[in-house]
Write a protein that holds these residues in place. Sequence first.
Motif, mmCIF file in Angstrom:
data_model
loop_
_atom_site.group_PDB
_atom_site.id
_atom_site.type_symbol
_atom_site.label_atom_id
_atom_site.label_comp_id
_atom_site.label_asym_id
_atom_site.label_seq_id
_atom_site.Cartn_x
_atom_site.Cartn_y
_atom_site.Cartn_z
ATOM 1 N N LYS A 109 52.752 30.550 38.675
ATOM 2 C CA LYS A 109 51.564 31.361 38.939
ATOM 3 C C LYS A 109 50.676 30.678 39.972
ATOM 4 O O LYS A 109 51.118 30.410 41.082
ATOM 5 C CB LYS A 109 50.833 31.674 37.637
ATOM 6 C CG LYS A 109 51.646 32.555 36.681
ATOM 7 C CD LYS A 109 50.844 33.011 35.495
ATOM 8 C CE LYS A 109 51.695 33.884 34.568
ATOM 9 N NZ LYS A 109 52.069 35.185 35.170
ATOM 10 N N GLU A 110 49.438 30.332 39.604
ATOM 11 C CA GLU A 110 48.523 29.733 40.577
ATOM 12 C C GLU A 110 48.451 28.208 40.476
ATOM 13 O O GLU A 110 47.580 27.577 41.058
ATOM 14 C CB GLU A 110 47.117 30.317 40.397
ATOM 15 C CG GLU A 110 47.061 31.824 40.641
ATOM 16 C CD GLU A 110 45.691 32.395 40.383
ATOM 17 O OE1 GLU A 110 44.740 31.615 40.163
ATOM 18 O OE2 GLU A 110 45.552 33.630 40.402
ATOM 19 N N TYR A 157 49.592 25.988 32.096
ATOM 20 C CA TYR A 157 49.720 27.255 31.384
ATOM 21 C C TYR A 157 50.357 27.100 30.002
ATOM 22 O O TYR A 157 49.937 27.758 29.043
ATOM 23 C CB TYR A 157 50.535 28.249 32.218
ATOM 24 C CG TYR A 157 49.830 28.686 33.480
ATOM 25 C CD1 TYR A 157 48.993 29.797 33.486
ATOM 26 C CD2 TYR A 157 49.985 27.973 34.673
ATOM 27 C CE1 TYR A 157 48.333 30.202 34.642
ATOM 28 C CE2 TYR A 157 49.330 28.374 35.834
ATOM 29 C CZ TYR A 157 48.502 29.482 35.819
ATOM 30 O OH TYR A 157 47.832 29.868 36.956
ATOM 31 N N GLN A 205 42.626 29.957 28.692
ATOM 32 C CA GLN A 205 42.450 30.873 29.818
ATOM 33 C C GLN A 205 42.741 32.312 29.415
ATOM 34 O O GLN A 205 42.044 33.240 29.829
ATOM 35 C CB GLN A 205 43.365 30.453 30.974
ATOM 36 C CG GLN A 205 43.115 31.217 32.269
ATOM 37 C CD GLN A 205 41.695 31.039 32.782
ATOM 38 O OE1 GLN A 205 41.238 29.919 32.982
ATOM 39 N NE2 GLN A 205 40.982 32.147 32.973
ATOM 40 N N LEU A 206 43.761 32.501 28.585
ATOM 41 C CA LEU A 206 44.077 33.842 28.087
ATOM 42 C C LEU A 206 42.916 34.411 27.279
ATOM 43 O O LEU A 206 42.594 35.603 27.387
ATOM 44 C CB LEU A 206 45.343 33.809 27.239
ATOM 45 C CG LEU A 206 46.660 33.556 27.977
ATOM 46 C CD1 LEU A 206 47.796 33.341 26.976
ATOM 47 C CD2 LEU A 206 46.995 34.730 28.900
ATOM 48 N N GLU A 233 39.712 33.496 27.561
ATOM 49 C CA GLU A 233 38.594 33.743 28.479
ATOM 50 C C GLU A 233 38.808 35.009 29.293
ATOM 51 O O GLU A 233 37.846 35.741 29.578
ATOM 52 C CB GLU A 233 38.401 32.535 29.390
ATOM 53 C CG GLU A 233 37.877 31.301 28.659
ATOM 54 C CD GLU A 233 37.757 30.085 29.555
ATOM 55 O OE1 GLU A 233 38.183 30.162 30.732
ATOM 56 O OE2 GLU A 233 37.240 29.048 29.072
ATOM 57 N N ASP A 234 40.060 35.300 29.642
ATOM 58 C CA ASP A 234 40.360 36.521 30.386
ATOM 59 C C ASP A 234 40.005 37.762 29.585
ATOM 60 O O ASP A 234 39.724 38.826 30.155
ATOM 61 C CB ASP A 234 41.843 36.570 30.771
ATOM 62 C CG ASP A 234 42.197 35.552 31.855
ATOM 63 O OD1 ASP A 234 41.265 34.999 32.485
ATOM 64 O OD2 ASP A 234 43.399 35.289 32.046
ATOM 65 N N LYS A 235 40.025 37.636 28.252
ATOM 66 C CA LYS A 235 39.668 38.750 27.375
ATOM 67 C C LYS A 235 38.236 38.635 26.855
ATOM 68 O O LYS A 235 37.832 39.358 25.938
ATOM 69 C CB LYS A 235 40.645 38.807 26.179
ATOM 70 C CG LYS A 235 42.090 39.151 26.553
ATOM 71 C CD LYS A 235 42.976 39.155 25.326
ATOM 72 C CE LYS A 235 44.411 39.544 25.673
ATOM 73 N NZ LYS A 235 44.515 40.959 26.094
ATOM 74 N N ASN A 236 37.482 37.678 27.438
ATOM 75 C CA ASN A 236 36.099 37.422 27.005
ATOM 76 C C ASN A 236 36.016 37.132 25.514
ATOM 77 O O ASN A 236 35.070 37.529 24.828
ATOM 78 C CB ASN A 236 35.199 38.620 27.350
ATOM 79 C CG ASN A 236 35.058 38.810 28.848
ATOM 80 O OD1 ASN A 236 34.853 37.849 29.594
ATOM 81 N ND2 ASN A 236 35.195 40.055 29.301
ATOM 82 N N ILE A 288 46.083 37.592 21.889
ATOM 83 C CA ILE A 288 46.050 36.416 22.765
ATOM 84 C C ILE A 288 47.280 35.552 22.525
ATOM 85 O O ILE A 288 47.914 35.072 23.477
ATOM 86 C CB ILE A 288 44.744 35.612 22.537
ATOM 87 C CG1 ILE A 288 43.546 36.407 23.040
ATOM 88 C CG2 ILE A 288 44.813 34.250 23.240
ATOM 89 C CD1 ILE A 288 42.202 35.851 22.610
#
Length: 297
Positions: free
Chosen positions: A173-174, A180, A188-189, A191-194, A217
């Motif tokens: 990915k990045e 990851y 990070q997963l 946080e991506d879903k708040n 998640i």
Amino acid sequence: MLDVGGTEIKINALAGNQWLYSSSRHVPSLASETKLVILEHLQKLLLKTIEKIEQREDRLQAIGFAFPGPFDYENGISLMQDFRKYDALYLVNLRQCVQEWLKNSGRAQVPIIFGNDARCFALGEYHANSSIQKGIYLTLGTGCGSTFIEHGRVVGHRYGLNAEGMLYDTPFKEGVLDEYLSVNGLRQLAEDKNYPFENGKKLAKSALDGDKEAAAIFQAFGQLIGEGISSFTAIFEPEEIVFGGQLSKSMPLFKETLLQELQPVQPNVRVSEDPAKSTLKGLYRIILDQTRGEEDV
């Protein structure tokens, strides 16, 4: 023997098949502290264990450390930097430190062996199952440890693996896989879903208590792991994939999506029954091999 992880340090001693402690001692690692704090912590743990050995009138013959990489295992020098653990030990010669601790406590010098924690875990698990010829062994925690074993030998330079036979620096990915396939990836997963994230254990408890967002998640995490290793499993075709590390305890929450990503390869995917003991058993093999002048296998 000390298994020095990013979250905990596991300690035990082994003479033949006789363990010093029936269950290995677990203590916080203090991996984010200063150099002085970490070294004093290791010194105290080591000397206390040696005292326990001496009380049993056993003779100390070697000391082993299982450390995460990057690490100069031959010389005992930590090369971890910006890995969210043990940054303060960067370029510290731990073998010299231990030799000094032994000298200052009036004890004789013994061989001091360093092994990669993921490789130690893999060796312990692999050699506990005589029917397996090819296996992948992954530790999920503050980073991603990995070892591939084929016909009793650790694999490197093949199947797309680096010279060490590890995955952590594989572009993904990045960034790289280590970012990851670890608690950082799980965070990070979330946080991506708040979703508020404190640690993997609390997130797993929420998921098991019926929180659908938390469960989603972990399902995404299983998919992420599968994406990260699927190209390797397709080529290597392992009979088993064994997980250790703190995050592996949540395997029931992400195993299904992981297996989906690995199709059509269908290895036996399982969690180690006792990752700490497996790591120390693998470290013990390396200690015996190196003190006998052989290569570790």
